[in-house]
Motif scaffolding. Structure first.
Motif, PDB file in Angstrom:
ATOM      1  N   ALA A   1      51.665  66.717  32.417  1.00  0.00           N
ATOM      2  CA  ALA A   1      51.842  67.277  33.753  1.00  0.00           C
ATOM      3  C   ALA A   1      50.674  68.179  34.138  1.00  0.00           C
ATOM      4  O   ALA A   1      50.471  68.467  35.324  1.00  0.00           O
ATOM      5  CB  ALA A   1      53.153  68.058  33.828  1.00  0.00           C
ATOM      6  N   GLN A   2      49.921  68.646  33.138  1.00  0.00           N
ATOM      7  CA  GLN A   2      48.762  69.493  33.403  1.00  0.00           C
ATOM      8  C   GLN A   2      47.562  68.690  33.886  1.00  0.00           C
ATOM      9  O   GLN A   2      46.583  69.257  34.382  1.00  0.00           O
ATOM     10  CB  GLN A   2      48.372  70.262  32.132  1.00  0.00           C
ATOM     11  CG  GLN A   2      49.488  71.095  31.528  1.00  0.00           C
ATOM     12  CD  GLN A   2      50.067  72.098  32.485  1.00  0.00           C
ATOM     13  OE1 GLN A   2      49.341  72.825  33.150  1.00  0.00           O
ATOM     14  NE2 GLN A   2      51.391  72.138  32.574  1.00  0.00           N
ATOM     15  N   VAL A   3      47.620  67.361  33.721  1.00  0.00           N
ATOM     16  CA  VAL A   3      46.519  66.503  34.155  1.00  0.00           C
ATOM     17  C   VAL A   3      46.521  66.444  35.682  1.00  0.00           C
ATOM     18  O   VAL A   3      47.586  66.284  36.292  1.00  0.00           O
ATOM     19  CB  VAL A   3      46.674  65.073  33.578  1.00  0.00           C
ATOM     20  CG1 VAL A   3      45.536  64.177  34.049  1.00  0.00           C
ATOM     21  CG2 VAL A   3      46.719  65.130  32.068  1.00  0.00           C
ATOM     22  N   PRO A   4      45.357  66.584  36.317  1.00  0.00           N
ATOM     23  CA  PRO A   4      45.316  66.513  37.781  1.00  0.00           C
ATOM     24  C   PRO A   4      45.960  65.231  38.303  1.00  0.00           C
ATOM     25  O   PRO A   4      45.854  64.170  37.686  1.00  0.00           O
ATOM     26  CB  PRO A   4      43.811  66.539  38.087  1.00  0.00           C
ATOM     27  CG  PRO A   4      43.220  67.270  36.914  1.00  0.00           C
ATOM     28  CD  PRO A   4      44.034  66.848  35.725  1.00  0.00           C
ATOM     29  N   GLN A   5      46.621  65.340  39.432  1.00  0.00           N
ATOM     30  CA  GLN A   5      47.269  64.190  40.035  1.00  0.00           C
ATOM     31  C   GLN A   5      46.236  63.143  40.449  1.00  0.00           C
ATOM     32  O   GLN A   5      45.077  63.487  40.733  1.00  0.00           O
ATOM     33  CB  GLN A   5      48.083  64.626  41.255  1.00  0.00           C
ATOM     34  CG  GLN A   5      49.292  65.475  40.915  1.00  0.00           C
ATOM     35  CD  GLN A   5      50.270  64.738  40.016  1.00  0.00           C
ATOM     36  OE1 GLN A   5      50.695  63.628  40.325  1.00  0.00           O
ATOM     37  NE2 GLN A   5      50.628  65.346  38.902  1.00  0.00           N
ATOM     38  N   PRO A   6      46.630  61.858  40.476  1.00  0.00           N
ATOM     39  CA  PRO A   6      45.692  60.796  40.856  1.00  0.00           C
ATOM     40  C   PRO A   6      44.997  61.093  42.177  1.00  0.00           C
ATOM     41  O   PRO A   6      45.624  61.509  43.148  1.00  0.00           O
ATOM     42  CB  PRO A   6      46.591  59.558  40.960  1.00  0.00           C
ATOM     43  CG  PRO A   6      47.721  59.847  40.019  1.00  0.00           C
ATOM     44  CD  PRO A   6      47.964  61.330  40.140  1.00  0.00           C
ATOM     45  N   ALA A   7      43.672  60.877  42.187  1.00  0.00           N
ATOM     46  CA  ALA A   7      42.885  61.179  43.388  1.00  0.00           C
ATOM     47  C   ALA A   7      42.321  59.920  44.040  1.00  0.00           C
ATOM     48  O   ALA A   7      41.507  60.006  44.962  1.00  0.00           O
ATOM     49  CB  ALA A   7      41.745  62.130  43.025  1.00  0.00           C
ATOM     50  N   GLY A   8      42.728  58.758  43.545  1.00  0.00           N
ATOM     51  CA  GLY A   8      42.256  57.521  44.159  1.00  0.00           C
ATOM     52  C   GLY A   8      41.167  56.818  43.380  1.00  0.00           C
ATOM     53  O   GLY A   8      40.830  55.672  43.669  1.00  0.00           O
ATOM     54  N   ASP A   9      40.600  57.467  42.385  1.00  0.00           N
ATOM     55  CA  ASP A   9      39.596  56.851  41.510  1.00  0.00           C
ATOM     56  C   ASP A   9      40.331  56.430  40.243  1.00  0.00           C
ATOM     57  O   ASP A   9      40.591  57.252  39.363  1.00  0.00           O
ATOM     58  CB  ASP A   9      38.492  57.855  41.197  1.00  0.00           C
ATOM     59  CG  ASP A   9      37.368  57.265  40.355  1.00  0.00           C
ATOM     60  OD1 ASP A   9      37.610  56.270  39.641  1.00  0.00           O
ATOM     61  OD2 ASP A   9      36.250  57.811  40.407  1.00  0.00           O
ATOM     62  N   VAL A  10      40.651  55.139  40.128  1.00  0.00           N
ATOM     63  CA  VAL A  10      41.487  54.675  39.026  1.00  0.00           C
ATOM     64  C   VAL A  10      40.876  55.007  37.678  1.00  0.00           C
ATOM     65  O   VAL A  10      41.560  55.490  36.769  1.00  0.00           O
ATOM     66  CB  VAL A  10      41.751  53.161  39.143  1.00  0.00           C
ATOM     67  CG1 VAL A  10      42.535  52.667  37.925  1.00  0.00           C
ATOM     68  CG2 VAL A  10      42.517  52.856  40.411  1.00  0.00           C
ATOM     69  N   LEU A  11      39.586  54.748  37.513  1.00  0.00           N
ATOM     70  CA  LEU A  11      38.945  55.007  36.225  1.00  0.00           C
ATOM     71  C   LEU A  11      39.034  56.479  35.852  1.00  0.00           C
ATOM     72  O   LEU A  11      39.430  56.824  34.734  1.00  0.00           O
ATOM     73  CB  LEU A  11      37.478  54.565  36.268  1.00  0.00           C
ATOM     74  CG  LEU A  11      36.662  54.824  34.990  1.00  0.00           C
ATOM     75  CD1 LEU A  11      37.304  54.128  33.788  1.00  0.00           C
ATOM     76  CD2 LEU A  11      35.225  54.364  35.169  1.00  0.00           C
ATOM     77  N   ALA A  12      38.690  57.357  36.770  1.00  0.00           N
ATOM     78  CA  ALA A  12      38.744  58.793  36.495  1.00  0.00           C
ATOM     79  C   ALA A  12      40.175  59.246  36.249  1.00  0.00           C
ATOM     80  O   ALA A  12      40.440  60.070  35.358  1.00  0.00           O
ATOM     81  CB  ALA A  12      38.134  59.567  37.656  1.00  0.00           C
TER      82      ALA A  12
END
Length: 209
Positions: free
Chosen positions: A78-89
């Motif tokens: 849950a500490q991982v940043p939410q998806p930003a649209g860059d699938v690889l990142a």
């Protein structure tokens, strides 16, 4: 969650938590071999009767411990940043957190994902929890990479098996003496680069279809 170890009332919450903390300590320090009723009772500073009273026996303790470890993984992820649209990142950020959790305690990871306790099969409801706290979170990040007309769950599964397999093999290799001429060093960066490359390759293959 209603499982074989049942529900506890407010009066039992602190006592159960003490048992679970003791069980986690035993697992990390002694491995699954220490997860006996007697060993857990000693670690919690109580009697074996106390274990049976609160959990119904060893299986109940293992179910409660299984649930707790996946809750810990979910909290970490849950500490991982939410998806930003860059699938690889997005996938790499998730994968790094997952690998870090595994490396922090190989014994805990083995208990969660391998059959290291003979005869123990987690409660079915807990298997649903485990999927929700691990695979489902990754799949949401992978689904946007699935080609049109393909099954997004297959894409998620392919990335999951790559990530999970590389982590599991890394833990196995780190726990043993490398064979002569083994191409990977024991340095963290060596395994991480292969881990990253593997995930990038699978994702590139998915998007190229």
């Amino acid at each position: 969650m209603a499982t074989r170890h049942g529900q506890s009332g407010p009066a039992e919450a602190n006592s159960r938590e003490r048992f679970l903390q003791a069980a986690l300590k035993v697992l990390v320090e002694q491995g699954v071999a220490g997860l006996t009723v007697r060993g857990l009772a000693e670690a919690a500073g109580t009697t074996t009767i106390g274990v049976y009273t609160r959990f119904g026996g060893r299986t109940g303790v293992l179910d409660a411990l299984y649930e707790r470890t996946f809750e810990m993984l979910e909290k970490e992820l849950a500490q991982v940043p939410q998806p930003a649209g860059d699938v690889l990142a997005d996938v790499l950020a998730f994968a790094c957190a997952y690998r870090g959790f595994a490396l922090e305690s190989p014994a805990r990871y083995a208990f969660m994902f391998e059959r290291v306790v003979p005869g123990y099969d987690p409660d079915p409801d807990l298997r649903v929890l485990a999927q929700r706290c691990s695979y489902d979170l990754l799949a949401k990040r992978v689904h946007p990479a699935a080609p049109p007309g393909s099954d997004p769950d297959i894409a998620g599964y392919l990335v999951w098996t790559t990530m999970h397999g590389l982590v599991s093999l890394e833990l196995t290799h780190r726990a043993r003496t490398p064979p002569p001429g083994w191409f990977l060093s024991t340095a963290d960066d060596s395994y991480f680069q292969v881990y990253r490359q593997g995930l990038c390759t699978v994702l590139a293959g998915l998007t190229a279809r």
